[in-house]
Design a protein around this motif. Structure first.
Motif, PDB file in Angstrom:
ATOM      1  N   GLU A 173      -2.754  -4.227   7.184  1.00  0.00           N
ATOM      2  CA  GLU A 173      -3.796  -5.253   7.204  1.00  0.00           C
ATOM      3  C   GLU A 173      -3.620  -6.357   6.168  1.00  0.00           C
ATOM      4  O   GLU A 173      -4.605  -6.787   5.554  1.00  0.00           O
TER       5      GLU A 173
ATOM      6  N   HIS B  42      -7.819  -2.683  14.844  1.00  0.00           N
ATOM      7  CA  HIS B  42      -7.979  -1.927  13.600  1.00  0.00           C
ATOM      8  C   HIS B  42      -7.609  -2.788  12.385  1.00  0.00           C
ATOM      9  O   HIS B  42      -8.389  -2.892  11.431  1.00  0.00           O
ATOM     10  N   GLU B  43      -6.437  -3.405  12.438  1.00  0.00           N
ATOM     11  CA  GLU B  43      -6.007  -4.204  11.277  1.00  0.00           C
ATOM     12  C   GLU B  43      -6.957  -5.374  11.048  1.00  0.00           C
ATOM     13  O   GLU B  43      -7.280  -5.720   9.910  1.00  0.00           O
TER      14      GLU B  43
ATOM     15  N   HIS C 123     -10.018  -4.376   9.180  1.00  0.00           N
ATOM     16  CA  HIS C 123      -9.824  -4.262   7.728  1.00  0.00           C
ATOM     17  C   HIS C 123     -10.197  -5.560   7.000  1.00  0.00           C
ATOM     18  O   HIS C 123     -10.355  -5.549   5.771  1.00  0.00           O
TER      19      HIS C 123
ATOM     20  N   GLU D  25     -10.303   3.342   5.473  1.00  0.00           N
ATOM     21  CA  GLU D  25      -9.853   3.706   6.829  1.00  0.00           C
ATOM     22  C   GLU D  25     -10.965   4.244   7.735  1.00  0.00           C
ATOM     23  O   GLU D  25     -10.957   4.010   8.930  1.00  0.00           O
TER      24      GLU D  25
ATOM     25  N   GLY E 152       2.021   1.382  12.193  1.00  0.00           N
ATOM     26  CA  GLY E 152       1.533   0.763  13.420  1.00  0.00           C
ATOM     27  C   GLY E 152       1.077  -0.645  13.076  1.00  0.00           C
ATOM     28  O   GLY E 152       1.368  -1.617  13.785  1.00  0.00           O
TER      29      GLY E 152
ATOM     30  N   TYR F 258      -9.372   8.597   8.320  1.00  0.00           N
ATOM     31  CA  TYR F 258      -9.605   7.735   9.479  1.00  0.00           C
ATOM     32  C   TYR F 258     -10.718   8.287  10.350  1.00  0.00           C
ATOM     33  O   TYR F 258     -11.707   7.636  10.637  1.00  0.00           O
TER      34      TYR F 258
ATOM     35  N   GLN G 293       0.843  -1.194   0.000  1.00  0.00           N
ATOM     36  CA  GLN G 293       0.000   0.000   0.000  1.00  0.00           C
ATOM     37  C   GLN G 293       0.881   1.247   0.000  1.00  0.00           C
ATOM     38  O   GLN G 293       1.881   1.262   0.726  1.00  0.00           O
TER      39      GLN G 293
HETATM   40  N1  BES Z   1      -3.548   0.514   5.946  1.00  0.00           N
HETATM   41  C1  BES Z   1      -3.023   1.291   6.994  1.00  0.00           C
HETATM   42  C2  BES Z   1      -1.555   1.596   6.824  1.00  0.00           C
HETATM   43  C3  BES Z   1      -1.238   2.359   5.555  1.00  0.00           C
HETATM   44  C4  BES Z   1      -1.944   3.496   5.208  1.00  0.00           C
HETATM   45  C5  BES Z   1      -0.225   1.939   4.738  1.00  0.00           C
HETATM   46  C6  BES Z   1      -1.640   4.175   4.045  1.00  0.00           C
HETATM   47  C7  BES Z   1       0.102   2.618   3.577  1.00  0.00           C
HETATM   48  C8  BES Z   1      -0.625   3.748   3.223  1.00  0.00           C
HETATM   49  C9  BES Z   1      -3.238   0.619   8.345  1.00  0.00           C
HETATM   50  O1  BES Z   1      -4.439  -0.068   8.460  1.00  0.00           O
HETATM   51  C10 BES Z   1      -3.310   1.709   9.368  1.00  0.00           C
HETATM   52  O2  BES Z   1      -4.231   2.464   9.307  1.00  0.00           O
HETATM   53  N2  BES Z   1      -2.341   1.776  10.288  1.00  0.00           N
HETATM   54  C11 BES Z   1      -2.321   2.777  11.322  1.00  0.00           C
HETATM   55  C12 BES Z   1      -2.771   2.231  12.643  1.00  0.00           C
HETATM   56  C13 BES Z   1      -4.220   2.401  12.904  1.00  0.00           C
HETATM   57  C14 BES Z   1      -4.551   1.899  14.295  1.00  0.00           C
HETATM   58  C15 BES Z   1      -4.711   3.806  12.766  1.00  0.00           C
HETATM   59  C16 BES Z   1      -0.908   3.248  11.505  1.00  0.00           C
HETATM   60  O3  BES Z   1       0.034   2.596  11.023  1.00  0.00           O
HETATM   61  O4  BES Z   1      -0.733   4.271  12.131  1.00  0.00           O
END
Ligand code: BES
Ligand code: ZN
Length: 622
Positions: free
Chosen positions: A286, A310-311, A314, A333, A283, A400, A155
């Protein structure tokens, strides 16, 4: 005419509305890649993956003579058409000039003599660049053991830097893989493991039977062990972290069951978590069947496991019903953050969910203010316009948290029971498909036209989707849970409460975060010094308490904590933590200078996506 073609492509594309993806060269109205068979070897010395990808391609347009794929930095050696007999015919191909964001279009030609059958297999032999955007290669010193580690991050548009593919989230493939690693290491993927007793050490096979978008194809290789945590769930980690990881994730089975209760059946068979090295860029990510998660969530008290919730969420919003383009990122998100809150409430109680909600709200207000100040108010709408930009640039709290608040608004108007039915039916009806914002809007308006539906106007909906900031229909955010902490924060700030008398020993991490976030920039060095020594605040311990403490130190210009800011930024590669601190540093000139100094040291440990994000902050384009 254009509309007609788009409509024709609709069913085959399995996108609920024809969506042109500004971030892909693929021409899905001509060909669709249906399956990818990978055969790759990982070379840690050269920092490359090399081998073949065999694509099963369906031809939709009989007149099409060129198959266009996305690539980025791939070195292609040969392309073959593999006939049913197994015989391979060489095909001509051309790599286009690289676009700095999108990479290079790979055009594969079919000679007119060889009218392609409607389904064919195309085998591409290639190796990745040693700077492939998706790949991060870690030295043993960056892991918690004596071995190196590598992983992929697809991603948003990085899958094309390790697989030649139609890299658009509205297009789905099944996949299989054979991966060869150094013999002492283990490979894991976002797929089922195919146990092969005859396999040599360092040879692993995988099979993903459910169709997924390219960005969810994922691989990690390292010294990994596994611990089951239930019939369908378990955790992978480096051996020295496995016990702590298993303790932190003890609720994983309950999380999965809670997810099914709200969102419907879990369609991916297993749910495992891979605890990554500290340099991991997120963090959590998914990847289906196997979320990749930062070790920074291991706090010892399960206080940071919302990331895992969260993951997991998804598995429905994102992996099952997928944003058709990155302009629709909020569909991934926002839904997921909404589900995350619901699941946290179900497992850890309403109070914890309310606290996390209130913290997220304050951050959202800050994000809206920052985007506005930067002249990017258009990025505060849910529906984005990222054409010509790196899609990661659109990745902010808006998708988000504004997204989650839009769904919360709908929940309140529908009533929870009716809204839950709507959600379950939505995931079911659109499972394994792409979804655009416009299609979701249509689905929602149709539902609102049915008997017994609440009155919600298109204007109210559009204010959320297309309007800036937060509309007046925002559901008030519960602040009451923090009443006692807020009182203590004010009393301490204004000198009515001594540091030693803070009731902090009783605070859960979320209360600590609130306390620290509430402090203004003008708290004295003396008070901050007391706070620091009394409660041992620094770069270690709970990663989010440390983050709020270091943010406060930066805001207040509290120099004694600066070495900890540096230590923290050298010890994690996790996007939000890193971006938050660099953004705060970049608010002043001195901070920017300090940020640049830190970044020079931290950069080698950061994933390419995180480097880009930091550089946008501390080296902004004039
Ligand atoms: N899918 C996202 C991570 C992501 C977003 C990767 C955009 C590449 C581009 C993942 O589900 C995510 O949202 N991670 C968050 C944690 C979440 C608890 C808000 C993060 O890494 O901060
Ligand atoms: Zn997410």
């Amino acid at each position: 005419m254009k509309h007609f073609i788009a409509l024709l492509a609709l069913s085959a594309l399995s996108v609920d509305a024809a969506a042109a993806d500004p971030h892909s060269f693929a021409q899905p109205e001509k060909f669709l890649v249906r399956h990818v068979a990978l055969d790759l070897a990982a070379d840690f010395e050269a920092r490359r993956l090399a081998g073949t990808a065999e694509l099963t391609v369906e031809q939709l347009d009989a007149n099409a003579s060129e198959l266009v794929l996305d690539t980025n930095g791939l070195e292609i050696s040969t392309v073959h058409l593999v006939e049913a007999s197994g015989q391979a015919k060489v095909l001509a191909f051309k790599l286009g000039d690289p676009d700095p964001i999108l990479g290079s279009r790979l055009t594969i030609a079919f000679p007119p003599c060889c009218a392609a059958p409607s389904t064919m297999r195309i085998r591409i032999a290639y190796r990745t660049s040693n700077e492939a955007g998706a790949l991060q290669w870690l030295e043993p010193a960056q892991t918690s053991g004596p071995h190196p580690f590598m992983y992929t991050q697809g991603q948003a548009i990085l899958a094309r830097s390790w697989i030649p593919i139609q890299d658009s989230p509205g297009i789905r493939v099944t996949y299989s893989a054979r991966i060869r690693t150094p013999p002492e290491l283990v490979a894991v993927m976002s797929a089922a493991r195919v146990e092969d007793p005859a396999a040599a050490p360092g040879e692993f096979r995988f099979e993903m039977k459910q169709p997924i978008p390219a960005y969810l194809i994922a691989l990690a290789i390292g010294d990994l062990g596994f611990q089951p945590l239930g019939a369908r769930v378990g955790v992978w980690a480096e051996p020295s972290r496995l016990a702590a990881a298993a303790h932190e994730l003890a609720d994983l089975g309950r999380m999965l069951e809670a997810g099914e209760r709200i969102a419907g059946p879990y369609r991916w068979d297993r749910y495992d978590v891979l605890i990554m090295p500290r340099a991991f860029a997120y963090g959590g990510m998914e990847n289906p069947r196997l979320s990749f998660v930062s070790p920074s969530i291991i706090a010892g008290d399960r206080s940071l496991v919302s990331v895992v919730v969260h993951e997991l969420a998804h598995s429905w919003s994102g992996n099952l019903v997928t944003n058709a383009t990155w302009d629709d990122f909020w569909l991934n998100e926002g839904f997921t953050s909404y589900l995350e809150r619901r699941l946290v409430a179900a497992i850890y109680g309403e109070r914890r969910a309310d606290m996390e909600d209130a913290i997220a709200y304050e951050n959202l207000l800050q994000t809206i203010a920052d985007l506005k100040a930067a002249g990017l108010e258009m990025d505060t709408a849910l529906k984005l316009d990222l054409a010509g930009r790196d899609p990661n640039e659109g990745t902010s709290d808006i998708a988000y948290d504004k997204g989650a608040r839009f769904l919360r608004f709908l929940e309140v108007r529908f009533g929870r029971a009716q809204f839950d039915t709507f959600l379950r039916e939505y995931f079911d009806a659109h499972a394994f498909r792409g979804m655009t914002t416009e299609a979701f809007r249509t689905v929602l308006l149709e539902r609102l036209g049915m008997p017994g539906a609440p009155r919600i106007t298109a204007e109210e909906i559009d204010a959320w989707i297309y309007g800036p900031g937060l509309p007046p229909t925002l559901t008030p955010v519960p602040q009451g849970t923090f009443a006692a902490v807020d009182r203590a924060a004010a009393d301490w700030r204004e000198g009515r409460l001594a540091t030693a008398d803070l009731p902090a020993r009783e605070w859960v991490p979320q209360e600590w975060i609130r306390f620290l976030d509430q402090q203004p920039a003008d708290v004295s060095d003396e008070k901050l010094g007391e706070l620091r020594s009394t409660f041992h605040l620094g770069a270690d311990g709970n990663a989010l308490i440390a983050l709020s403490w270091l943010q406060l130190a930066i805001r207040a210009g509290y120099a004694p904590a600066y070495p900890d800011v540096e230590r923290y930024l050298l010890n994690t590669g996790r996007w939000r933590l890193v971006e938050t601190l660099f953004r705060d540093l970049a608010r002043t000139e001195a901070g920017t200078a300090f940020g640049r100094e830190i970044y020079a040291k931290a950069k080698p440990g950061y994933h390419q996506s995180i480097r880009n994000a930091v550089e946008r902050l501390i080296y902004p384009k004039a």
